[in-house]
Design a protein around this motif. Structure first.
Motif, PDB file in Angstrom:
ATOM      1  N   GLU A 135      30.412 -36.185  -6.122  1.00 44.05           N
ATOM      2  CA  GLU A 135      29.376 -36.210  -7.353  1.00 44.05           C
ATOM      3  C   GLU A 135      28.598 -36.835  -7.314  1.00 44.05           C
ATOM      4  OE1 GLU A 135      33.638 -38.559  -8.890  1.00 44.05           O
ATOM      5  OE2 GLU A 135      32.922 -39.459  -7.354  1.00 44.05           O
ATOM      6  N   LYS A 136      27.704 -35.505  -7.081  1.00 49.01           N
ATOM      7  CA  LYS A 136      25.700 -35.626  -6.884  1.00 49.01           C
ATOM      8  C   LYS A 136      25.205 -36.177  -8.361  1.00 49.01           C
ATOM      9  CE  LYS A 136      26.665 -32.158  -3.516  1.00 49.01           C
ATOM     10  NZ  LYS A 136      26.127 -30.196  -2.974  1.00 49.01           N
ATOM     11  N   ASP A 137      25.878 -35.788  -9.275  1.00 44.14           N
ATOM     12  CA  ASP A 137      25.243 -36.197 -10.694  1.00 44.14           C
ATOM     13  C   ASP A 137      25.215 -36.978 -11.169  1.00 44.14           C
ATOM     14  OD1 ASP A 137      25.057 -32.576 -11.909  1.00 44.14           O
ATOM     15  OD2 ASP A 137      27.112 -33.304 -10.851  1.00 44.14           O
ATOM     16  N   TYR A 138      25.854 -38.020 -10.837  1.00 39.46           N
ATOM     17  CA  TYR A 138      25.711 -39.451 -10.771  1.00 39.46           C
ATOM     18  C   TYR A 138      24.032 -39.697 -10.154  1.00 39.46           C
ATOM     19  CZ  TYR A 138      29.839 -40.232 -12.730  1.00 39.46           C
ATOM     20  OH  TYR A 138      31.259 -40.081 -12.942  1.00 39.46           O
ATOM     21  N   PHE A 139      22.805 -38.869  -8.841  1.00 37.27           N
ATOM     22  CA  PHE A 139      22.332 -39.765  -8.866  1.00 37.27           C
ATOM     23  C   PHE A 139      20.442 -39.211  -8.815  1.00 37.27           C
ATOM     24  CE2 PHE A 139      26.234 -40.551  -6.275  1.00 37.27           C
ATOM     25  CZ  PHE A 139      26.457 -41.615  -5.495  1.00 37.27           C
ATOM     26  N   GLY A 140      19.866 -39.350  -7.951  1.00 31.09           N
ATOM     27  CA  GLY A 140      18.789 -38.703  -8.100  1.00 31.09           C
ATOM     28  C   GLY A 140      16.894 -39.688  -7.197  1.00 31.09           C
ATOM     29  N   LEU A 141      16.285 -39.561  -7.412  1.00 32.58           N
ATOM     30  CA  LEU A 141      15.260 -39.484  -6.730  1.00 32.58           C
ATOM     31  C   LEU A 141      14.043 -40.446  -7.400  1.00 32.58           C
ATOM     32  CD1 LEU A 141      15.816 -35.898  -4.364  1.00 32.58           C
ATOM     33  CD2 LEU A 141      16.707 -38.449  -3.627  1.00 32.58           C
ATOM     34  N   LEU A 142      14.103 -41.039  -6.606  1.00 30.61           N
ATOM     35  CA  LEU A 142      12.998 -42.161  -6.801  1.00 30.61           C
ATOM     36  C   LEU A 142      11.495 -41.759  -6.380  1.00 30.61           C
ATOM     37  CD1 LEU A 142      14.524 -45.665  -7.851  1.00 30.61           C
ATOM     38  CD2 LEU A 142      13.673 -44.268  -9.357  1.00 30.61           C
ATOM     39  N   HIS A 143      10.029 -41.935  -6.590  1.00 32.49           N
ATOM     40  CA  HIS A 143       8.827 -41.297  -5.585  1.00 32.49           C
ATOM     41  C   HIS A 143       8.046 -43.131  -6.460  1.00 32.49           C
ATOM     42  CE1 HIS A 143       6.673 -39.201  -8.068  1.00 32.49           C
ATOM     43  NE2 HIS A 143       7.514 -38.706  -8.673  1.00 32.49           N
ATOM     44  N   VAL A 144       7.408 -43.088  -5.567  1.00 33.82           N
ATOM     45  CA  VAL A 144       6.069 -44.020  -6.437  1.00 33.82           C
ATOM     46  C   VAL A 144       4.828 -43.365  -7.147  1.00 33.82           C
ATOM     47  CG1 VAL A 144       3.744 -45.609  -5.711  1.00 33.82           C
ATOM     48  CG2 VAL A 144       6.349 -45.638  -4.618  1.00 33.82           C
ATOM     49  N   ARG A 151       1.159 -43.598  -8.808  1.00 37.10           N
ATOM     50  CA  ARG A 151       0.812 -44.198  -9.493  1.00 37.10           C
ATOM     51  C   ARG A 151       0.633 -45.413  -9.680  1.00 37.10           C
ATOM     52  NH1 ARG A 151      -2.738 -40.037 -14.359  1.00 37.10           N
ATOM     53  NH2 ARG A 151      -2.521 -38.919 -12.621  1.00 37.10           N
ATOM     54  N   SER A 152       0.979 -46.330  -8.451  1.00 40.30           N
ATOM     55  CA  SER A 152       1.305 -47.570  -8.425  1.00 40.30           C
ATOM     56  C   SER A 152       2.980 -47.428  -9.158  1.00 40.30           C
ATOM     57  CB  SER A 152       0.453 -48.226  -9.068  1.00 40.30           C
ATOM     58  OG  SER A 152       0.495 -48.614 -10.065  1.00 40.30           O
ATOM     59  N   ASP A 153       3.393 -47.044  -9.791  1.00 40.70           N
ATOM     60  CA  ASP A 153       4.868 -47.319 -10.138  1.00 40.70           C
ATOM     61  C   ASP A 153       5.773 -47.024  -8.967  1.00 40.70           C
ATOM     62  OD1 ASP A 153       7.242 -47.251 -11.633  1.00 40.70           O
ATOM     63  OD2 ASP A 153       6.037 -46.588 -13.945  1.00 40.70           O
ATOM     64  N   PRO A 154       6.849 -48.125  -8.919  1.00 39.82           N
ATOM     65  CA  PRO A 154       7.412 -47.674  -7.816  1.00 39.82           C
ATOM     66  C   PRO A 154       8.681 -46.895  -7.874  1.00 39.82           C
ATOM     67  CG  PRO A 154       7.483 -50.012  -8.101  1.00 39.82           C
ATOM     68  CD  PRO A 154       6.342 -49.120  -8.804  1.00 39.82           C
ATOM     69  N   ARG A 155       8.993 -47.230  -9.098  1.00 38.27           N
ATOM     70  CA  ARG A 155      10.101 -46.261 -10.017  1.00 38.27           C
ATOM     71  C   ARG A 155       9.826 -45.722 -10.956  1.00 38.27           C
ATOM     72  NH1 ARG A 155      15.141 -49.095  -8.491  1.00 38.27           N
ATOM     73  NH2 ARG A 155      15.528 -48.284 -10.389  1.00 38.27           N
ATOM     74  N   VAL A 156       9.556 -44.262 -10.281  1.00 40.37           N
ATOM     75  CA  VAL A 156       9.929 -42.969 -10.671  1.00 40.37           C
ATOM     76  C   VAL A 156      10.772 -42.090 -10.460  1.00 40.37           C
ATOM     77  CG1 VAL A 156       7.938 -40.894 -12.011  1.00 40.37           C
ATOM     78  CG2 VAL A 156       6.896 -43.301 -11.502  1.00 40.37           C
ATOM     79  N   ASN A 180      -0.149 -35.195  -0.393  1.00 37.64           N
ATOM     80  CA  ASN A 180       0.217 -35.559   1.249  1.00 37.64           C
ATOM     81  C   ASN A 180       1.497 -35.615   1.809  1.00 37.64           C
ATOM     82  OD1 ASN A 180      -2.565 -35.515   0.485  1.00 37.64           O
ATOM     83  ND2 ASN A 180      -2.456 -38.080   0.095  1.00 37.64           N
ATOM     84  N   GLU A 181       1.709 -35.073   2.942  1.00 42.54           N
ATOM     85  CA  GLU A 181       2.790 -35.511   3.781  1.00 42.54           C
ATOM     86  C   GLU A 181       2.987 -36.338   4.993  1.00 42.54           C
ATOM     87  OE1 GLU A 181       4.795 -31.967   5.300  1.00 42.54           O
ATOM     88  OE2 GLU A 181       3.826 -30.427   4.027  1.00 42.54           O
ATOM     89  N   PRO A 182       3.931 -37.220   5.121  1.00 41.70           N
ATOM     90  CA  PRO A 182       5.320 -37.025   4.233  1.00 41.70           C
ATOM     91  C   PRO A 182       5.274 -37.235   2.883  1.00 41.70           C
ATOM     92  CG  PRO A 182       5.245 -38.558   5.815  1.00 41.70           C
ATOM     93  CD  PRO A 182       3.831 -38.240   6.245  1.00 41.70           C
ATOM     94  N   TRP A 183       6.402 -36.821   2.412  1.00 44.44           N
ATOM     95  CA  TRP A 183       6.837 -37.138   1.358  1.00 44.44           C
ATOM     96  C   TRP A 183       7.736 -38.098   0.960  1.00 44.44           C
ATOM     97  CZ3 TRP A 183       7.476 -30.740  -0.299  1.00 44.44           C
ATOM     98  CH2 TRP A 183       6.269 -30.279  -0.317  1.00 44.44           C
ATOM     99  N   GLU A 184       7.303 -38.271   0.309  1.00 46.37           N
ATOM    100  CA  GLU A 184       8.949 -40.123   0.217  1.00 46.37           C
ATOM    101  C   GLU A 184       9.025 -40.402  -1.016  1.00 46.37           C
ATOM    102  OE1 GLU A 184       7.114 -43.498   1.521  1.00 46.37           O
ATOM    103  OE2 GLU A 184       6.087 -42.849   4.089  1.00 46.37           O
ATOM    104  N   VAL A 185      10.714 -40.123  -0.838  1.00 39.40           N
ATOM    105  CA  VAL A 185      11.517 -40.665  -2.362  1.00 39.40           C
ATOM    106  C   VAL A 185      12.330 -41.894  -1.663  1.00 39.40           C
ATOM    107  CG1 VAL A 185      11.457 -38.317  -2.874  1.00 39.40           C
ATOM    108  CG2 VAL A 185      13.380 -38.602  -0.999  1.00 39.40           C
TER     109      VAL A 185
END
Length: 342
Positions: free
Chosen positions: A58-67, A69-74, A88-93
């Protein structure tokens, strides 16, 4: 589950470096893995790959967050290429639950329930979710039953912190005693049963599944808006001051730093009303608007709609939202599919 994580990390370490991007993923367990992605890979492709290796159906409940501009939960835009989101790599999520199911027992997938439990524990540890001492103790007792099994010896601080059962700052001798008492009563419960009991109690918390946004009201007072499955709540000093259920909201819009809700007239009102809030920036306003639209779409619509086709919506910024299927479609596979965007 952990064997799957180790396998994924090992496989990625041995993979050829011919792909254009490498993504470092923090899982809800706190483990990190690295994945190679193709140049044209979207956020949805990455999320699907992670869910597949974690056996999440059931993948549709999930998402990926990234930082950003200093906002840690986008939230990562699932419909956008990763190469356009990151530089810049590595991309972090970070793996996260984006849409918290109102009834966790309706999840058919044991892996999804396990990940939801991890997400709630993280919300508690990181302070996005709060509860009373007795509720902390009850939830912690189910965590220990699921992670450790039948009780052996006395509950202590080390056990509670090792399994991220409660925030460190709330642990007291009285809390340890209460957790120990409740833990003893769960003898014989399987990990799956204990996890489900954990979720059934966690869903009753006032801010369960809520995404908080800092705003100012019409009197320039600092408050928060909480967006969740039931609608939008107004909080001041952590207390709920008002609630706007989705059925009462006719329109959600933003204009620069102003976010506005158009509300249906109640039985005591003659006209519709508008409630506006100020945010720190246009970007923050758009992020709140997008969060609201996605939650409304997921929890209230039969199928995702192309927002740019909805008459009356403000023509500001991107109309794209990251909602692939709605809750109704997850519950009923025969429900209609989303229309194509213009």
């Amino acid at each position: 589950m952990r064997e799957s994580l180790r396998r994924l990390a090992s496989d990625d370490a041995m993979a050829p470096r011919s792909c254009s991007g490498r993504v470092r993923v923090e899982l809800l367990t706190g483990d990190h893995i690295t994945i190679d992605v193709a140049r044209k890979a979207s956020g949805a492709d990455l999320l699907d790959a992670i869910c597949d290796d974690l056996d999440i159906v059931e993948k549709d409940y999930f998402g990926l967050l990234h930082v950003h501009r200093s906002d840690p939960r986008v939230w990562v835009d699932l419909k956008r290429r990763l190469s356009k989101t990151f530089r810049n790599e590595p991309w972090e999520v970070k793996m996260a639950v984006k849409f918290y199911p109102p009834e966790p027992s309706e999840l058919n997938d044991e892996a999804s329930r396990y990940q939801l439990g991890l997400a709630i524990r993280r919300d508690l540890i990181e302070g996005r979710l709060n509860c009373s001492t007795i509720t902390y103790a009850l939830l912690a007792s189910y965590v220990l039953q699921a992670e450790v099994g039948d009780r052996e010896g006395r509950v202590n601080v080390a056990m509670l912190t090792e399994h991220h059962a409660v925030p460190l700052q709330v642990i007291t001798p009285d809390l340890e005693d209460k957790v120990d008492e409740l833990y003893r009563k769960h003898k014989g419960q399987t990990p799956a049963e204990a996890e489900l009991n954990y979720l059934e109690n966690a869903k009753k918390l006032a801010m369960y599944g809520a995404e908080l946004h800092s705003v100012k009201d019409s009197e320039d007072v600092d408050i928060e808006l909480a967006v969740c499955a039931a609608g939008i709540s107004v909080l001041r000093d952590g207390m709920v001051m008002n609630r706007f259920p989705w059925a009462k909201i006719l329109k959600i819009s933003y204009n620069k730093r102003t976010y506005t809700l158009r509300l249906r007239a109640s039985e005591f009102d003659e006209f519709e009303t508008h409630v506006s809030f100020k945010l720190a920036s246009t970007r923050s306003s758009k992020r709140l608007w997008r969060c609201s639209v996605e939650h409304h779409m997921f929890f209230r619509r039969e199928a995702p709609v192309a927002v740019e086709r909805v008459s009356g919506w403000p023509r500001l910024g991107s109309r794209r939202v990251s909602c692939r299927r709605t809750l109704r479609q997850l519950r009923d596979p025969a429900a209609p599919h989303a229309p194509h965007a213009a």
